[in-house]
Enzyme design. Sequence first.
Site, PDB file in Angstrom:
ATOM      1  N   GLN B 126     -10.396   6.442   6.666  1.00  0.00           N
ATOM      2  CA  GLN B 126      -9.953   5.819   5.497  1.00  0.00           C
ATOM      3  C   GLN B 126      -9.702   4.317   5.766  1.00  0.00           C
ATOM      4  OE1 GLN B 126      -6.282   6.640   4.409  1.00  0.00           O
ATOM      5  NE2 GLN B 126      -6.120   6.140   2.333  1.00  0.00           N
ATOM      6  N   GLU B 244      -3.541  13.215  -1.125  1.00  0.00           N
ATOM      7  CA  GLU B 244      -3.006  12.971   0.139  1.00  0.00           C
ATOM      8  C   GLU B 244      -1.346  13.448   0.065  1.00  0.00           C
ATOM      9  OE1 GLU B 244      -2.574   8.891   1.264  1.00  0.00           O
ATOM     10  OE2 GLU B 244      -2.204   9.538   3.547  1.00  0.00           O
ATOM     11  N   SER B 380       4.999   4.507   1.051  1.00  0.00           N
ATOM     12  CA  SER B 380       6.215   4.465   1.786  1.00  0.00           C
ATOM     13  C   SER B 380       7.383   5.320   1.000  1.00  0.00           C
ATOM     14  CB  SER B 380       6.904   3.139   2.181  1.00  0.00           C
ATOM     15  OG  SER B 380       7.307   2.445   0.976  1.00  0.00           O
ATOM     16  N   ASN B 381       8.384   5.759   1.686  1.00  0.00           N
ATOM     17  CA  ASN B 381       9.368   6.549   0.674  1.00  0.00           C
ATOM     18  C   ASN B 381      10.031   5.701  -0.366  1.00  0.00           C
ATOM     19  OD1 ASN B 381       8.697   8.518   2.436  1.00  0.00           O
ATOM     20  ND2 ASN B 381      10.819   9.003   3.204  1.00  0.00           N
TER      21      ASN B 381
HETATM   22  C1  LIG Z   1       0.497   5.419  11.659  1.00  0.00           C
HETATM   23  C2  LIG Z   1      -0.271   4.827  10.772  1.00  0.00           C
HETATM   24  C3  LIG Z   1      -1.571   5.262  10.058  1.00  0.00           C
HETATM   25  C4  LIG Z   1      -1.821   4.630   8.791  1.00  0.00           C
HETATM   26  N1  LIG Z   1      -3.151   5.144   8.724  1.00  0.00           N
HETATM   27  C5  LIG Z   1      -3.980   4.376   7.644  1.00  0.00           C
HETATM   28  C6  LIG Z   1      -5.430   4.901   7.397  1.00  0.00           C
HETATM   29  O1  LIG Z   1      -5.888   5.750   8.022  1.00  0.00           O
HETATM   30  N2  LIG Z   1      -5.826   4.055   6.389  1.00  0.00           N
HETATM   31  C7  LIG Z   1      -5.330   3.154   5.444  1.00  0.00           C
HETATM   32  O2  LIG Z   1      -5.973   2.602   4.680  1.00  0.00           O
HETATM   33  N3  LIG Z   1      -3.963   3.060   5.750  1.00  0.00           N
HETATM   34  C8  LIG Z   1      -3.281   3.647   6.763  1.00  0.00           C
HETATM   35  N4  LIG Z   1      -2.077   3.405   6.966  1.00  0.00           N
HETATM   36  C9  LIG Z   1      -1.500   2.031   6.179  1.00  0.00           C
HETATM   37  C10 LIG Z   1      -0.173   2.618   5.578  1.00  0.00           C
HETATM   38  O3  LIG Z   1      -0.817   3.225   4.306  1.00  0.00           O
HETATM   39  C11 LIG Z   1       0.533   1.424   5.196  1.00  0.00           C
HETATM   40  O4  LIG Z   1       1.160   1.196   6.337  1.00  0.00           O
HETATM   41  C12 LIG Z   1       1.798   1.497   4.064  1.00  0.00           C
HETATM   42  O5  LIG Z   1       0.779   1.542   2.826  1.00  0.00           O
HETATM   43  C13 LIG Z   1       2.701   0.485   4.058  1.00  0.00           C
HETATM   44  O6  LIG Z   1       2.116  -0.966   3.946  1.00  0.00           O
HETATM   45  P1  LIG Z   1       2.638  -1.831   5.133  1.00  0.00           P
HETATM   46  O7  LIG Z   1       2.758  -1.306   6.289  1.00  0.00           O
HETATM   47  O8  LIG Z   1       1.954  -3.093   4.920  1.00  0.00           O
HETATM   48  O9  LIG Z   1       4.193  -2.225   4.627  1.00  0.00           O
HETATM   49  P2  LIG Z   1       4.676  -3.015   3.445  1.00  0.00           P
HETATM   50  O10 LIG Z   1       4.042  -2.389   2.270  1.00  0.00           O
HETATM   51  O11 LIG Z   1       4.494  -4.568   3.861  1.00  0.00           O
HETATM   52  O12 LIG Z   1       6.246  -2.661   3.377  1.00  0.00           O
HETATM   53  C14 LIG Z   1       7.151  -3.224   4.055  1.00  0.00           C
HETATM   54  C15 LIG Z   1       8.740  -2.602   3.481  1.00  0.00           C
HETATM   55  O13 LIG Z   1       8.701  -3.086   2.340  1.00  0.00           O
HETATM   56  C16 LIG Z   1       9.079  -1.703   1.291  1.00  0.00           C
HETATM   57  N5  LIG Z   1       8.300  -2.253  -0.074  1.00  0.00           N
HETATM   58  C17 LIG Z   1       7.001  -2.714  -0.489  1.00  0.00           C
HETATM   59  N6  LIG Z   1       6.914  -2.691  -1.686  1.00  0.00           N
HETATM   60  C18 LIG Z   1       8.117  -2.115  -2.288  1.00  0.00           C
HETATM   61  C19 LIG Z   1       8.735  -2.145  -3.548  1.00  0.00           C
HETATM   62  N7  LIG Z   1       7.961  -2.428  -4.653  1.00  0.00           N
HETATM   63  N8  LIG Z   1       9.704  -1.883  -3.729  1.00  0.00           N
HETATM   64  C20 LIG Z   1      10.535  -1.387  -2.619  1.00  0.00           C
HETATM   65  N9  LIG Z   1      10.338  -1.553  -1.434  1.00  0.00           N
HETATM   66  C21 LIG Z   1       9.129  -2.015  -1.316  1.00  0.00           C
HETATM   67  C22 LIG Z   1       8.151  -0.776   2.010  1.00  0.00           C
HETATM   68  O14 LIG Z   1       8.505   0.468   1.484  1.00  0.00           O
HETATM   69  C23 LIG Z   1       8.257  -0.972   3.437  1.00  0.00           C
HETATM   70  O15 LIG Z   1       9.893  -0.553   3.692  1.00  0.00           O
HETATM   71  C24 LIG Z   1      -1.457   3.770   8.291  1.00  0.00           C
HETATM   72  C25 LIG Z   1      -0.053   3.068   8.601  1.00  0.00           C
HETATM   73  C26 LIG Z   1       0.575   3.799   9.867  1.00  0.00           C
HETATM   74  C27 LIG Z   1       1.852   3.234  10.022  1.00  0.00           C
END
Ligand SMILES: Cc1cc2nc3c(=O)[nH]c(=O)nc-3n(C[C@H](O)[C@H](O)[C@H](O)COP(=O)(O)OP(=O)(O)OC[C@H]3O[C@@H](n4cnc5c(N)ncnc54)[C@H](O)[C@@H]3O)c2cc1C
Lengths: 364, 395
Positions: B126, B244, B380-381
Amino acid sequence: MQTETQTMLSHSISAMLDKHQPSDRLREGLAATNLWGALVELGLAGAEIPEAFGGLGLSFTDIAPMFEDLGRGLATTCYLEFAVMGTWLLHASDNLVAHGLLAGAATGDTRAVLTFSEFGSAGDPAFARTSATATAAGWSLNGAKSVVVGGSLATHLLVPAMQDGKLALFLVPADAPGVTRHSLQLYDASSAADITLDNACVAASHLLARGEQASALITLALDRARAALCHEAVGLMAAVHDLTLDYVKSRKQFGQPIGAFQTMQHRLATMFMDLELCRSAADVATSAAQHSATPQQRMQAVSAAMVTLCQCARNIGQSAVQAHGGIALTREYQAGHYFKRLTMIERYLGTGDDHLERYIALAS
Amino acid sequence: MAFDYSPQDLQFADDVRAFIQANLDAGVRKKILSGMLPTRSEREKWQKSLYARGWAAPSWPVEFGGTGWTVVQRHIFDEVLTEEGAPGFPVFGMSMLAPVLMRFGTERQKREILPAILTMDDFWCQGFSEPGAGSDLAGVRSTARLEDGFWIINGQKIWTTLAHEANKIFVLVRTSVAEKKQLGLSILLLAMDTPGITVRPIITIDNHHEVNEVFFDDVRVPAENIIGEEGLGWTYAKFLLGHERTSIARIGQSRRELKRLIATASTIPWRDGMVSQAPWFKRRHAQIEIRHRILEATTLRLLAMVAEGGKPGSEANLLKIHGSEVQQDLAELWMDVVGEYGFAYGQDAIADIGEMVPWEANYVAGSYFNSRKLSIYGGSNEIQRNIIAKSALGL
Ligand SMILES: Cc1cc2nc3c(=O)[nH]c(=O)nc-3n(C[C@H](O)[C@H](O)[C@H](O)COP(=O)(O)OP(=O)(O)OC[C@H]3O[C@@H](n4cnc5c(N)ncnc54)[C@H](O)[C@@H]3O)c2cc1C
């Protein structure tokens, strides 16, 4: 308020760590860079050894706060094992053979570790199964010590063992016949060893303490180490809190810094409160380790600090990762390494559950 | 299983268990029980044995190769598979892409793509997240422009799970400029060996290679490799992610871990007894078990609602939050159960220290570090709570 000595030590540690930035060491592989040697160069191996034995004659309260600097710099040093526990025990044991090692300990050439942990003993030497039997020449030791941090770099082992149903503490050269070491790499980049004692023989003079006296010495050594560990944790927490704070200010999602979301602000605020509580906990533990009127008071104060530490270390470590998102889980980025070290610290010298239990037992 | 199952259901559970015992490789089983990922070929072998039995995709409609089971049977099937340590389904293809294709795909796409997901001849990954588009997925910047019947893709994806093992990828890219960032997105389908795709591993703090960066440099794919209409990718992506989230609570896995924890704890010494007798262990294990029990009841309540034709609302978000937390608590408890050996790093680093230390000790710290992802990915949660607050509570 910091004393002059504390400030001076803190400065020299920071200066040393400037030359060994965590980011550089991460690139080289943290494990490859145990900074014990750098501390020896600063003359700190014998910090607490009296000047008469070649040391600096400093007190525990002088040296404990510098652990905060080591924590901030994510330094792997074994200083806790070799100096705070090992060398201190050599001196405190009032044994001629042990005192004979102090000059070497002051130069860092002699490195003794307390082998406090056995599988299933929950890190408490009172539950040691290693046994000591008297022989014509002295003592013969049998048993296994587990995951001894610094164990593969040590020149001497301080071995708690049961002798006639009582705890006793023995000094065993690491190269004594019957001693086998198996090196282990730990997740937080420190190294350890599983150590087996198979009829390991030492001379009669190598018995450092027995019974009540041995228990008291070992418990005090561990409590001192716990206090130092609290300071290290404060440094780690402060560093990872700073990292996280910077990150949430600069990382943008939905057109704004993620630090603008209230839930993120509360998370950071809670991390900050945890950090401040741990600062106090570290002071409580250090002061108790140095000044407590009775061992009971000391143990209770130290366990109070450890309960606080374990909770806060977990909260801050997990929160730092959560607030960063995916990036915190990558090996290239620093936050995850702080998280791993904090994870180890909250279990290394007793878990929060263990310390809560000890606290309750002492209160009744 | 805490639910009141019918005798037929229980018989079904036995059949599934017997099938697993006859078909699942013992080495693979052990690997999965220790929290490690099976390799692609191990997964494929297992998927093919399910396929041979007609059980390759219980969640699919029968016309596409589904089983026609009741929701309760499907739940039992998932549970037993997880409990017995069978490899998980290839979720990206089966539970994300396939439902979208069935609903929005062309007849040709259904005919060509779905069967290869069933047999796992195709293994999909994905490609949604980007460095600048995590929680804010609509911030995707990778682009595709149409030229002579081909999409030309440029940009970067990150966190792409198993991109190094997959032979296919679906990507969310910007195909037109629109005022609202949710518009102008599309989902394209492509083979990983298309020229111009580079996969760079990301090593995680448990020292594993699970995720990757994927770079696209003038990658050409035929114009027909798009899902549905150009510019409606966001609608499809939301549909896909909804699928998902409902499967992410992993009730079966937590139940398995609860059981395994007890079994292992009763073999590890602690002071004068065993860990399983330690007050802290009993208390924490019971706490997690209780949370899990209620979580399962919530899942079943949801399934019953679906079975009666209802549409679950924010319960799915609740399950994701609660389910991830239960798994994380379990990973934490494992650390304390194996004591100091939890810190030893590396597969089998401690294999030769004797019979006493359980082999799981090799993996628990890695699993604990890795478990932190559960509250980050799949929305995220924090994002889940935002959704509950907004859509269920109108805040
Ligand atoms: C092990 C792993 C596997 C993954 N596999 C895939 C995959 O196969 N394909 C794919 O496309 N993606 C994948 N992901 C990506 C995953 O979906 C993202 O990590 C996730 O969407 C969070 O984005 P970020 O890591 O950029 O964090 P950010 O979006 O930068 O978030 C950082 C923090 O800010 C908080 N935050 C952000 N926005 C808000 C809001 N509006 N209100 C309150 N809090 C907020 C978040 O909750 C988090 O605590 C994977 C991630 C991991 C860690």
